[in-house]
Write an enzyme that holds these catalytic residues in place. Structure first.
Site, PDB file in Angstrom:
ATOM      1  N   GLY A 150       0.813  -1.210   0.000  1.00 13.45           N
ATOM      2  CA  GLY A 150       0.000   0.000   0.000  1.00 13.45           C
ATOM      3  C   GLY A 150       0.848   1.263   0.000  1.00 13.45           C
ATOM      4  N   ASN A 162      -7.730   4.030   8.834  1.00 14.70           N
ATOM      5  CA  ASN A 162      -7.157   2.862   9.510  1.00 14.70           C
ATOM      6  C   ASN A 162      -7.144   2.947  11.028  1.00 14.70           C
ATOM      7  OD1 ASN A 162      -5.237   4.858   8.384  1.00 14.70           O
ATOM      8  ND2 ASN A 162      -3.785   3.827   9.706  1.00 14.70           N
ATOM      9  N   GLN A 172      -8.020  -0.266   3.704  1.00 16.06           N
ATOM     10  CA  GLN A 172      -8.815  -0.754   4.843  1.00 16.06           C
ATOM     11  C   GLN A 172     -10.269  -1.044   4.461  1.00 16.06           C
ATOM     12  OE1 GLN A 172      -7.671  -1.493   7.909  1.00 16.06           O
ATOM     13  NE2 GLN A 172      -5.618  -0.632   7.780  1.00 16.06           N
ATOM     14  N   HIS A 225      -1.848  -7.737   2.620  1.00 13.75           N
ATOM     15  CA  HIS A 225      -1.697  -8.271   3.980  1.00 13.75           C
ATOM     16  C   HIS A 225      -2.802  -7.856   4.954  1.00 13.75           C
ATOM     17  CE1 HIS A 225       0.260  -4.841   6.289  1.00 13.75           C
ATOM     18  NE2 HIS A 225       0.409  -4.409   5.061  1.00 13.75           N
ATOM     19  N   CYS A 277       5.585   5.538  18.895  1.00 16.74           N
ATOM     20  CA  CYS A 277       6.580   5.685  19.947  1.00 16.74           C
ATOM     21  C   CYS A 277       7.854   6.191  19.283  1.00 16.74           C
ATOM     22  CB  CYS A 277       6.816   4.334  20.617  1.00 16.74           C
ATOM     23  SG  CYS A 277       7.784   4.516  22.098  1.00 16.74           S
TER      24      CYS A 277
END
Ligand SMILES: Cc1ncc(COP(=O)(O)O)c(C=O)c1O
Length: 382
Positions: free
Chosen positions: A71, A151, A179, A201, A324
């Site tokens: 994607g 998403n 999605q 995937h 993160c």
């Protein structure tokens, strides 16, 4: 303790049938589709068949499917490839501020080389307003890129309406359907899109393979150089094993989209009703009008890192839209766009996403563990 995976929006497990098909081709077909001998011709046939199946699943012409590495590459090629090709017609692009980074970062790149990008806001349901698209269109707009399903919160954008709105405008219309694929029947003509992104995937196919649909009259500036493959728009020896896996995953879902949609809608509601016996749980975006595969909820009075870690210890694998970076949590750009960065909802949002291994039993068991964790953390935080 059974581990229960709730991160299907990030990626899905390979379907056993897909594994079989991929294993078969790995054993039997190592030819290069560009070779003229019989091994090459066999490999070419396999690629052509997959292209036909994937094209049919979105009612497209097979000549308009370009295989990519997923994607991200399809989004990059759509946005940057179109912008560079049509820069003489204008330098304005419209997108939203809740797109996947594959689109957003492509737009940021284009800004550094002189393009002008309008990032549209979304409403409290995480949906872009048609009127905002209309207002943003300019004579020099060359591309509108708006995702079909977000998403993080699962909000569904009015793609068909936007397609109709810009039908007579020079701008091309790209949608990232990563999605949405598999839960909504898709017809590129009805949607009025010129470019559409898919990846394998998210539908129990392999990672590292995707496709860009490109309507025949749209020209793209290639982002890779070196061969004739994919009609020079994406050169490089084809990933046959991935392509076969992609085809197999598509065959398993095509025609079952509405059934899958209803099934996951029921699973999602069942899970939410179990969770909703907790106090201070807010659904981000909306419960009913969003993707049945995604439930984004904020557990007020908790912090994302704390919840993610504690759920992991309890065998519940979930995500949040936060990244993160260097040891610190960066707020989700999607929730920030909807609720603001400082909102308690943004700081306590968790995404549950559903898939083939969920049953009524393990959904209820998961909700029980989630509730326990949240109650414990709230006590600790008080
Ligand atoms: C909406 C959306 N677009 C693009 C991508 C990127 O796809 P890929 O992982 O195949 O590069 C994702 C994956 O998370 C996604 O959710």
């Amino acid at each position: 303790m059974e581990t229960i995976y709730f991160d299907h929006a990030a990626t899905t497990p390979l379907h056993p049938e897909v594994i079989n098909k991929m294993t078969d081709v790995m054993k039997q077909n190592y030819g290069n589709p560009s070779s003229i001998h019989q091994y090459g011709r066999h490999a070419r046939k396999v690629v052509d068949e997959a292209r036909r199946v994937i094209a049919q699943s979105i009612k497209a012409d097979e000549r308009d499917i370009i295989f990519t590495s997923g994607g991200t590459e399809a989004d990059n090629l759509a946005v940057v490839g179109t912008a560079l090709k049509y820069r003489d017609k204008g330098k304005h692009i419209i997108t939203t501020n809740i797109e996947h980074h594959a689109v957003l970062d492509s737009c940021h790149y284009l800004e550094t080389i002189g393009f002008d990008v309008t990032y549209l806001p979304v409403n409290t349901k995480g949906v872009v307003e048609l009127d905002d698209v209309k207002q943003a269109l300019r004579d020099d707009t060359i591309l509108v890129s708006i995702m079909m399903v977000n998403n993080e919160v699962g909000s569904i954008q009015p793609i068909e309406d936007i397609g109709a709105l810009i039908k007579d405008h020079q701008a091309y219309f790209h949608t990232d359907a990563v999605q949405a694929y598999g839960i909504m029947p898709m017809d590129v003509n009805k949607l009025g899109v010129d470019l559409l992104t898919l990846t394998a995937h998210k539908i129990n196919g392999p990672k590292g393979i995707g496709a860009l649909y490109k309507k025949h009259d749209v020209k793209l500036q290639a982002r890779h150089f070196g061969g004739e493959q994919e009609r020079k728009r994406r050169p490089g020896t084809e990933n046959i094993v991935g392509i076969v896996g992609f085809k197999s995953a598509v065959e398993l879902i095509h025609g079952t989209e509405l059934h899958r949609n209803a099934h996951y809608q029921r699973i999602k509601k069942l899970f939410f009703n179990e969770l909703n016996t907790l106090s201070n749980v807010c659904v981000n975006s909306e419960l009913d009008e969003t993707s049945p595969l995604i439930l984004n909820v904020s557990f007020l009075g908790t912090h994302i890192e704390q919840v993610l870690m504690n759920l992991d210890l309890e065998g519940i694998l979930v995500s949040s839209g936060s990244a993160c970076t260097a040891g610190a949590m960066e707020s989700s750009h999607v929730l920030t766009a909807i609720y603001g960065e400082q909102s308690e909802r943004t700081k306590s949002a968790i995404r549950f996403s559903f898939g083939i291994n969920h049953s009524d039993e393990n959904i209820k068991e998961a909700a029980r563990r989630v509730k326990q964790v949240i109650e414990r953390l709230r006590k600790l935080n008080n």
